[in-house]
Every structure is written in structure tokens, then in C-alpha cells.
Design an enzyme around this catalytic site. Structure first.
Site, PDB file in Angstrom:
ATOM      1  N   HIS A 135       4.948  40.136  71.126  1.00  0.00           N
ATOM      2  CA  HIS A 135       4.150  41.198  71.738  1.00  0.00           C
ATOM      3  C   HIS A 135       2.903  41.324  70.876  1.00  0.00           C
ATOM      4  O   HIS A 135       2.922  40.976  69.693  1.00  0.00           O
ATOM      5  CB  HIS A 135       4.916  42.525  71.750  1.00  0.00           C
ATOM      6  CG  HIS A 135       6.104  42.489  72.656  1.00  0.00           C
ATOM      7  ND1 HIS A 135       7.394  42.424  72.193  1.00  0.00           N
ATOM      8  CD2 HIS A 135       6.183  42.497  74.010  1.00  0.00           C
ATOM      9  CE1 HIS A 135       8.227  42.389  73.214  1.00  0.00           C
ATOM     10  NE2 HIS A 135       7.525  42.425  74.331  1.00  0.00           N
ATOM     11  N   ASP A 149       3.746  42.991  67.793  1.00  0.00           N
ATOM     12  CA  ASP A 149       4.585  42.225  66.851  1.00  0.00           C
ATOM     13  C   ASP A 149       3.644  41.426  65.946  1.00  0.00           C
ATOM     14  O   ASP A 149       3.914  41.228  64.762  1.00  0.00           O
ATOM     15  CB  ASP A 149       5.481  41.190  67.564  1.00  0.00           C
ATOM     16  CG  ASP A 149       6.539  41.821  68.453  1.00  0.00           C
ATOM     17  OD1 ASP A 149       7.119  42.838  68.056  1.00  0.00           O
ATOM     18  OD2 ASP A 149       6.785  41.274  69.555  1.00  0.00           O
TER      19      ASP A 149
HETATM   20  C1  XLS Z   1      12.164  43.058  78.490  1.00  0.00           C
HETATM   21  C2  XLS Z   1      11.356  41.905  78.383  1.00  0.00           C
HETATM   22  C3  XLS Z   1      10.290  41.872  77.312  1.00  0.00           C
HETATM   23  C4  XLS Z   1       9.403  40.728  77.628  1.00  0.00           C
HETATM   24  C5  XLS Z   1       8.126  40.579  76.931  1.00  0.00           C
HETATM   25  O1  XLS Z   1      13.190  43.014  79.168  1.00  0.00           O
HETATM   26  O2  XLS Z   1      12.210  40.805  78.250  1.00  0.00           O
HETATM   27  O3  XLS Z   1      10.871  41.799  76.081  1.00  0.00           O
HETATM   28  O4  XLS Z   1      10.144  39.579  77.557  1.00  0.00           O
HETATM   29  O5  XLS Z   1       7.343  41.687  77.063  1.00  0.00           O
END
Ligand code: XLS
Ligand code: MG
Length: 346
Positions: free
Chosen positions: A51, A54
């Protein structure tokens, strides 16, 4: 026999999570990013997904220069570890500005924030050396049907996508659909919705999708069919394999944990479609069980990768000719048993 390609694997820092759920606190102390990166490489993974926050924590409070500096430092750290960044996704569901949605909020200031934050996320992706932007449209939906205008919301989503595509003409956007949670109903619940939305944008070729097994199951669909559908459009650019026991909260169980046959059929669809041959990664969006001890913290990721590779062997040794004959003979009972025997082994 044609040379069979090797898969490349990926996970995100959030997949080494601490065990908190809506009803209780963490069950493991947080680990550093550097530790996670080291574990990733040691466990046979090649890439990390991020993200935006992150990559650059507290991104909203930082200047453009600071974001650039931190993202470049991270890029160097990844390069030193021999790891690449697979994608960057804007985390649009955490901010106090997006409590009523991001791109589809009723508040124009929130919509503006969501777009500005996403353009910054694209900058971060460029600093990290990836052209893939993932959009999990977490709060784009409703708790209350009358609270939003569904058609207007789709127009706002298209406008937001158009701004991203115009901002950087070399990025590709993968939409990750999920039908519910945190919302009651999401506006883009399935791959069909994601790819239809792509067609309304200024550059449909650059808008594809990401399938998460659990999200497809939550939509009542077979993830293998979602994979085949996306691959028929040439638009499966990323993948979050995991598992899910029916229509409950999003469980993010290890791949194959709940239904090995459903997992086998996903792998078979990926093999048939040549997933990974154009550099796509197999990512596991899985979480440790809440009870997991610190010393077993990587097991859900290592096991998911192992199960995947075992199922690749199962897909490659499945007797396709015998299966075709049974299909021609409409002998579905024998086909069913053949699959079970194959999965159980001798
Ligand atoms: C949530 C999602 C999130 C995405 C990326 O369920 O998996 O983590 O993969 O934003
Ligand atoms: Mg996911």
C-alpha cells in the site's frame, strides 16, 4: 514437452499480521519492515506488494520531497535484498476523510482527497519501479441504499480512473473487486463489473483486474471461473490467492485450506491461460490464524506457496485425454471421481 515456466511469488507486509480482529487486540508483537523483507526472501518469494503507506508511513503528513526520499530509500533496500515491488495500492479506507467513501463519497472534498492521494500513490509506484496500481475499492459502496446515487457513483469512478490514466500514461490499473465488507454492497463486486467499468474509461487497455479467491467466493462465484473470464480478456494482471469458508467475514485463509478442489481448479485455469508468462506474480493475500505463535509466523505463506506448487504438479499430471473422453461420453460421475482420486493420490 514444451518448457514449463516457473512461477514467481509475492506477498505484502500486511500478510505478516499481528492477529487483531474487530473483537480483540493483537496476539503477536509487531515486527519491523526489515525483518519482514528478510523473511520474504528466505521463504522463496520474489516480490513484495505495497500500500502507499506501507511504502511511506504517514504519507498524508509528508511533503512531496519527503515521499520521494523515503520511497527511493525503500527501492534501494528492496534492490539490496534482491526483491522487486509488484504493485502499489492507495489505502483509501483508513483516512478520516473517507468515512463515507473515497472516489464515490458524497462530499466533493473527500473525492478530491481520494484522487490526490491516488496520484501520489502513482508517484510512489514510479519511485519503486512498478507500473502496476491496484485499486481495492473498499468503501465505494453503500450501507444504506438511499444514501448514494449508484449511477452517479459509477460516473465518479470513471472520472477518477481517467485522472489516473492521464496522470501517467505508462501505468496499468488492476481493480480488485470484493462484494461486501466493509460495505454492505460494493459498487464493483465482481470481475465482470471491473472489466465493464474499464470499458468506460479513456484507455480501457490499461485497466484490468486482480482476482482474490476469497472475494470471488464471497460473491458466490467460483474463483476459477473468474480467472478464466479475466484471462479471456487478457486482463488478469495480478492475483491474490487465499481461501474462504463460505459467506462469512473475509477470512484470508491459506491457499487450499478450505477447499482443495476449488484451489486445484484455480491452478488449472492459471496453467491453461499461461498466467505468469508475461511477468505476472502469484501473490498470497493470506493471514496467520489468530492463535499463531511468533515462531510459526511465516507458516501460512510458506504453506500457501507449497500447496500452490503441489497443485501445479497435480494440474500438469492430470490426465486431460481421459478427462476429455469422459466429457465426450457425458460421464460426469466418472470425471468427478477421477478428479478426487487424482487429488487424493495413490
Ligand atoms: C483486502 C485487500 C487489500 C488489497 C490491496 O481484502 O486484499 O489488502 O489487496 O489494497
Ligand atoms: Mg487482496
Amino acid at each position: 514437452m514444451a518448457k514449463q515456466h516457473q512461477y514467481q511469488f509475492c506477498f505484502g507486509p500486511w500478510n505478516i499480521s499481528e492477529g487483531q480482529d474487530p473483537y480483540g487486540p493483537p496476539t503477536r508483537p509487531a515486527q519491523t519492515f526489515d525483518w519482514k523483507l528478510k523473511q520474504l526472501k528466505k521463504s522463496g518469494f520474489d516480490a513484495m506488494m505495497f500500500h502507499d503507506d506501507d511504502a511511506v508511513p504517514d504519507i498524508d503528513g509528508k511533503s512531496d520531497a519527503q515521499v520521494r526520499k523515503e520511497a527511493r530509500e525503500l527501492k534501494q533496500k528492496l534492490a539490496d535484498a534482491g526483491v522487486v515491488a509488484e504493485m502499489v495500492a492507495p489505502r483509501l479506507w483508513f483516512s478520516p476523510k473517507t468515512i463515507d467513501g473515497a472516489y464515490t463519497s458524497n462530499d466533493p472534498k473527500s473525492r478530491q482527497y481520494a484522487i490526490e492521494r491516488t496520484l501520489r500513490c502513482i508517484d510512489v509506484a514510479n519511485y519503486l519501479g512498478t507500473k502496476l496500481i491496484v485499486l481495492w475499492l473498499a468503501r465505494e459502496g453503500t450501507y444504506l441504499r438511499e444514501a448514494k446515487d449508484g449511477r452517479r457513483s459509477i460516473e465518479w469512478l470513471v472520472q477518477a480512473l481517467d485522472k489516473m490514466l492521464a496522470y501517467d500514461r505508462s501505468i496499468r490499473i488492476s481493480i480488485e473487486p470484493k462484494p461486501n465488507e466493509p460495505m454492505d454492497h460494493a459498487y464493483v463486486p465482481t470481475i465482470g463489473h471491473a472489466l465493464a467499468l474499464a470499458q468506460l474509461t479513456r484507455d480501457p487497455k490499461r485497466v484490468g483486474c486482480l482476482i482474490e479467491s476469497a472475494h470471488a467466493i464471497l460473491a458466490g462465484l467460483d474463483p476459477a471461473d473468474e480467472i478464466d473470464f479475466a484471462m479471456a480478456f487478457g486482463k488478469l494482471w495480478s492475483l491474490h490467492l487465499n481461501d474462504q469458508n463460505g459467506l462469512k467475514f473475509d477470512q484470508d485463509k491459506p491457499f487450499g485450506s478450505n477447499n482443495l478442489r476449488v484451489a486445484f481448479n484455480q491452478v488449472r485455469a492459471l496453467e491453461r491461460g499461461g498466467y505468469g508468462k508475461r511477468g505476472e506474480y502469484v501473490c498470497f493475500d493470506v493471514h496467520p490464524f489468530r492463535t499463531t505463535k511468533v515462531e510459526h509466523w511465516l507458516a501460512h505463506l510458506v504453506n500457501s506457496r507449497r500447496t500452490f506448487l503441489r497443485l501445479v504438479q497435480k494440474a500438469r499430471t492430470f490426465d486431460e485425454k481421459a478427462a476429455r473422453q469422459l466429457v465426450a461420453d457425458r460421464n460426469h460421475a466418472a470425471l468427478d471421481q477421477m478428479v478426487l482420486e487424482h487429488l487424493m493420490g495413490k
